[in-house]
Design a protein around this motif. Structure first.
Motif, PDB file in Angstrom:
ATOM      1  N   PHE A 104      27.007  40.351  55.616  1.00  0.00           N
ATOM      2  CA  PHE A 104      26.903  41.262  56.705  1.00  0.00           C
ATOM      3  C   PHE A 104      27.566  40.480  57.737  1.00  0.00           C
ATOM      4  O   PHE A 104      28.671  41.105  58.427  1.00  0.00           O
ATOM      5  CB  PHE A 104      25.497  41.598  57.178  1.00  0.00           C
ATOM      6  N   SER A 105      27.473  39.238  57.802  1.00  0.00           N
ATOM      7  CA  SER A 105      28.281  38.404  58.668  1.00  0.00           C
ATOM      8  C   SER A 105      29.883  38.634  58.444  1.00  0.00           C
ATOM      9  O   SER A 105      30.650  38.718  59.269  1.00  0.00           O
ATOM     10  CB  SER A 105      28.046  36.882  58.875  1.00  0.00           C
ATOM     11  N   LEU A 151      35.036  41.124  59.849  1.00  0.00           N
ATOM     12  CA  LEU A 151      36.101  42.014  59.486  1.00  0.00           C
ATOM     13  C   LEU A 151      36.372  43.316  60.289  1.00  0.00           C
ATOM     14  O   LEU A 151      37.578  43.517  60.597  1.00  0.00           O
ATOM     15  CB  LEU A 151      36.203  42.458  57.840  1.00  0.00           C
ATOM     16  N   ALA A 152      35.279  43.608  60.408  1.00  0.00           N
ATOM     17  CA  ALA A 152      35.115  44.900  61.226  1.00  0.00           C
ATOM     18  C   ALA A 152      34.013  44.823  62.602  1.00  0.00           C
ATOM     19  O   ALA A 152      32.722  44.908  62.393  1.00  0.00           O
ATOM     20  CB  ALA A 152      34.812  46.304  60.585  1.00  0.00           C
ATOM     21  N   PRO A 153      34.522  44.197  63.752  1.00  0.00           N
ATOM     22  CA  PRO A 153      33.572  44.294  64.725  1.00  0.00           C
ATOM     23  C   PRO A 153      32.640  45.292  64.955  1.00  0.00           C
ATOM     24  O   PRO A 153      31.265  45.013  65.184  1.00  0.00           O
ATOM     25  CB  PRO A 153      34.237  43.540  65.797  1.00  0.00           C
ATOM     26  N   HIS A 170      32.952  51.654  64.444  1.00  0.00           N
ATOM     27  CA  HIS A 170      34.178  52.555  64.532  1.00  0.00           C
ATOM     28  C   HIS A 170      35.305  51.734  63.837  1.00  0.00           C
ATOM     29  O   HIS A 170      36.411  52.609  63.475  1.00  0.00           O
ATOM     30  CB  HIS A 170      34.413  52.551  65.948  1.00  0.00           C
ATOM     31  N   ASP A 171      35.219  50.719  63.458  1.00  0.00           N
ATOM     32  CA  ASP A 171      36.360  50.057  62.456  1.00  0.00           C
ATOM     33  C   ASP A 171      36.062  50.050  61.235  1.00  0.00           C
ATOM     34  O   ASP A 171      36.973  49.600  60.332  1.00  0.00           O
ATOM     35  CB  ASP A 171      36.536  48.429  62.945  1.00  0.00           C
ATOM     36  N   TYR A 172      35.063  50.710  60.703  1.00  0.00           N
ATOM     37  CA  TYR A 172      34.753  50.759  59.427  1.00  0.00           C
ATOM     38  C   TYR A 172      35.738  51.587  58.461  1.00  0.00           C
ATOM     39  O   TYR A 172      36.034  51.502  57.248  1.00  0.00           O
ATOM     40  CB  TYR A 172      33.522  51.318  59.056  1.00  0.00           C
ATOM     41  N   PHE A 173      36.393  52.637  59.385  1.00  0.00           N
ATOM     42  CA  PHE A 173      37.414  53.284  58.507  1.00  0.00           C
ATOM     43  C   PHE A 173      38.652  52.648  58.023  1.00  0.00           C
ATOM     44  O   PHE A 173      39.137  53.114  57.093  1.00  0.00           O
ATOM     45  CB  PHE A 173      37.994  54.493  59.567  1.00  0.00           C
TER      46      PHE A 173
END
Length: 763
Positions: A110-111, A116-118, A121-124
């Protein structure tokens, strides 16, 4: 129909043309008439490894069509794995460790997602392959470049699992639930791990032995009861094989013979040690070594005594030791005479033992002469006198004269020995006092004989001082020196003829011995060398060019030189038949450090070397600190090395593995036969002793060894030329009354028995 995120689409009876496995909806775009989905469960590779697939897109119209025809169904959600639902505390409690492996991996993965995506909203960005690859490459820019491809695949799998199992912290929990709780054993139904040599060669039903619960209990019993002080693991394992994993068969001579079961039907040495230690809660080394021996385990040895030996008889090691066994008189088994001395002569080429002396005479000029004479004599009559003609012949004992001897400052350090050896043209090197490690050629043979024979005989001291509470070896003595010589001869014949390990094989040996159906042992190797007559009586800056255009290959510095790695696997495997050495002070210093500090780090002495494929007998090493280039020469026992490449050695190692497996069968069987002979000798000696004891008045234990010194004098008087010999009139004690045999002395009045004996000995 509105398709919302986290909905699950599943095929019905495998009739769907769009999907083959259940998929999770990640996003839905009505304008573009498409949804992004990912398979919920991981797939399994041919190597039984789980992996997740990447997200992909489907048309909404196509999904609605299949939903209407009922070849696909839609679910609001799907039940997650138990480990995904469980909290950190629940996982720690389940696997009985704080924190457990699953929690550690969950936090680490998970770290990686957070880097990669802080934000959520960046998961896309994970859905598109181009943006996903850009994020991963940016993340790995400061990582290990040598393993960039491996790290990239691992990072992709973390992202895919994160999306497939719900896009939350618990989604990246590893698949460890099938391993069971900590400390819980899993029942093994088939042999796991790497295949053995015969299975790789295509043979069927020869896989390794699968342990059952009964086999584990059997190993535990043998470990507790057979592995005692002074007993090696192999000896305890041999006894377990004979007791629990053997059958009785009728031989061609009509006698019953013990036959061990095949190796794939009995536990191996590693299995015996593994389950014996686990079930007994004690490690094997704690039962074998004393503090002094433990201190010598990591002692540095900077060279070998036989490094420059090329001919048979060029160098021999000579040394004497006690037999660690108490003996009785050949005239009467109730008379104790103490331990015997044994002097060995060992050839330096292959460690062949051509002769020895054994008797009650202490090391002296006489015993050295007898040992040297025994090594150079034909042994036909000697074998017949010991009754060993059925198991060995004189051809098994090669007569050898030596050009040089290595001896300590006791056995051969006298003027007579030095003068006679000089007359024969034999030189002698006397080693420093208390430096037995410099004469390892013969010292190791002493240990081998102790393990193979002496410490198995009845009346043995096990090479240790008497401990209060133990039965004294004097009280257990049953064997005569004649029987001790017989067992020593059998043990030396075993060491000379038993198959050797695989590293002794060269192409010449394979052609001259193996291909002709002969066993690779010390006897055949020495005989082969004797038949071949091996019997004593320029480009500038080429090194820099090699370090630029040479083929890179990984290797490891060892005490004997540089060993090249076999393959590129994580587990290091060496090309054993060859090594590369250099006499430069810098290289010798590294070799010494590799021996002394080999446990510092597994990768500390791994380095990159450069080899010329057209001239593979040399390699080059570039020192990263000084910039100096060192040339190392190839060392191998193969005289045809100039015609060989590294691939020839690799192919030969694979071919030799099958031969090595087959010789293990013979080694086990031969060792079992040797032990049976020793046990029979012990039983016969015990029977003879009890018969003699029954015909004699009782002797208290306190006086049982009282006349040992007198008995030794009598024993010495009936020996011929220093060699113990059983008189003809008492050749068989099994069918004659046992009575003390004393020298015939003249009758005289006024003399007691002691004076008579002393008078007779001095005449």
């Amino acid at each position: 129909m509105n398709l919302l995120p986290n909905m699950v689409l599943s095929p019905v009876d495998n009739r769907s043309l769009l999907i083959q496995h259940p998929v999770r909806v990640l996003t839905s775009h009505l304008i573009s008439d498409s949804v992004t989905v990912i398979e919920v469960a991981p797939r399994e590779s041919t190597k039984k490894r789980k992996f997740f697939t990447a997200p992909f897109k489907l048309k909404i119209a196509h999904i609605e069509a299949e939903l209407e025809t009922k070849v696909m169904r839609c679910q609001d959600s799907i039940k997650a794995r138990p480990d995904v639902i469980a909290s950190d505390e629940a996982l720690n409690k389940k696997y009985k460790k704080f924190p457990c492996y699953s929690v550690k991996i969950r936090d680490f993965r998970f770290s990686v997602i957070q880097e990669l995506a802080p934000t959520s909203h960046d998961y896309f960005l994970f859905l598109d392959s181009q943006s996903r690859n850009e994020i991963i490459e940016k993340y790995l820019i400061n990582k290990d470049k040598a393993n960039s491809q491996l790290l990239k695949r691992a990072t992709q799998q973390i992202i895919f699992q994160f999306l497939a199992e719900g896009s939350k912290r618990e989604s990246v929990t590893p698949y460890t639930s099938g391993k069971g709780a900590r400390g819980v054993e899993r029942e093994q139904k088939k042999k796991l791990g790497r295949k053995n040599a015969v299975t790789q060669a295509g043979e069927l039903n020869l896989e390794g032995f699968v342990m059952t619960e009964d086999d584990k209990e059997c190993c535990a019993f043998a470990f507790r009861n057979y592995l005692m002080r002074g007993v090696t693991i192999q000896r305890a394992l041999d006894k377990m094989w004979r007791e629990f994993y053997s059958d009785l068969a009728m031989g061609d001579d009509g006698k019953t013979k013990l036959i061990l079961k095949p190796r794939n039907q009995r536990p191996s040495k590693r299995q015996f040690k593994r389950w014996g230690e686990k079930y007994s809660n004690q490690e094997a080394w704690q039962k074998r070594f004393n503090p002094l021996q433990l201190a010598r385990i990591d002692r540095s040895i900077l060279g070998n005594q036989t490094d420059e030996i090329i001919n048979v008889g060029q160098l021999a090691g000579i040394d004497s030791t006690t037999t660690d066994t108490e003996f009785v008189s050949v005239t009467h088994r109730l008379k104790r005479i103490g331990q015997a001395y044994r002097m060995l002569l060992v050839d330096g080429l292959y460690g062949y033992i051509p002769g020895f002396y054994m008797g009650i005479e202490a090391p002296s000029y006489e015993t050295v002469k007898l040992a040297f004479l025994h090594a150079a004599s034909d042994k036909t009559e000697w074998i017949e006198s010991l009754g060993l003609s059925d198991i060995m012949t004189a051809a098994d004992w090669l007569p050898i004269q030596f050009g040089h001897l290595n001896a300590d400052n006791t056995d051969a350090r006298n003027s007579k020995t030095m003068a006679e050896l000089e007359a024969l043209g034999t030189g002698v090197t006397y080693l420093p006092v208390a430096r037995s490690d410099l004469n390892s050629l013969v010292e190791t043979k002493h240990l081998s004989l102790h393990r193979a024979s002496d410490h198995k005989l009845i009346g043995t001291t096990q090479g240790k001082l008497h401990t209060r509470g133990d039965e004294k070896a004097d009280h257990l003595a049953r064997l005569t020196i004649i029987e001790g010589i017989r067992e020593t001869a059998r043990a030396i014949h075993y060491l000379n003829t038993v198959p050797l390990e695989n590293e002794e094989i060269t192409l010449e040996i394979r052609r001259e011995l193996i291909n002709k159906g002969l066993t690779v042992n010390r006897l055949n190797l020495t005989r082969l060398a004797m038949s071949q007559g091996k019997l004593d009586s320029s480009l500038n800056n080429f090194e820099e060019l090699m370090c630029i255009f040479g083929t890179r290959i990984e290797g490891t510095f060892t005490a004997k030189g540089v060993k090249l790695h076999r393959g590129n696997s994580i587990k290091r495997e060496f090309i054993e038949p060859i090594c590369f050495v250099s006499k430069s002070p810098e290289m010798l210093k590294i070799f010494h450090e590799a021996k002394v500090h080999r446990d510092a780090s597994p990768l500390h002495f791994v380095a990159t070397f450069y080899i010329n494929p057209y001239f593979p007998s040399k390699i080059y090493y570039l020192d990263p600190y000084s910039g100096a280039i060192h040339e190392l020469d190839r060392e191998t026992k193969d005289e045809e090395r100039d015609e060989l490449t590294l691939y020839d050695y690799l192919a030969a190692m694979e071919n030799d593995s099958l031969y090595n497996y087959q010789t293990e069968e013979e080694r086990d069987q031969r060792r079992a036969e040797l032990d049976i002979g020793i046990e029979n000798t012990n039983q016969i000696a015990e029977k003879e002793y009890q018969a003699a004891k029954a015909k004699s008045p009782p002797i208290p234990k306190s006086k049982i060894a009282k006349d040992k010194k007198l008995n030794r004098q009598i024993e010495r008087s009936i020996a011929k030329h220093g060699v113990p010999e059983l008189p003809a009139e008492i050749h068989s004690q099994a069918h004659a009354q046992i009575a003390p045999v004393l020298p015939k002395l003249p009758k005289s009045e006024g003399r007691n028995l002691i004076n008579e004996l002393l008078l007779g000995l001095t005449q």
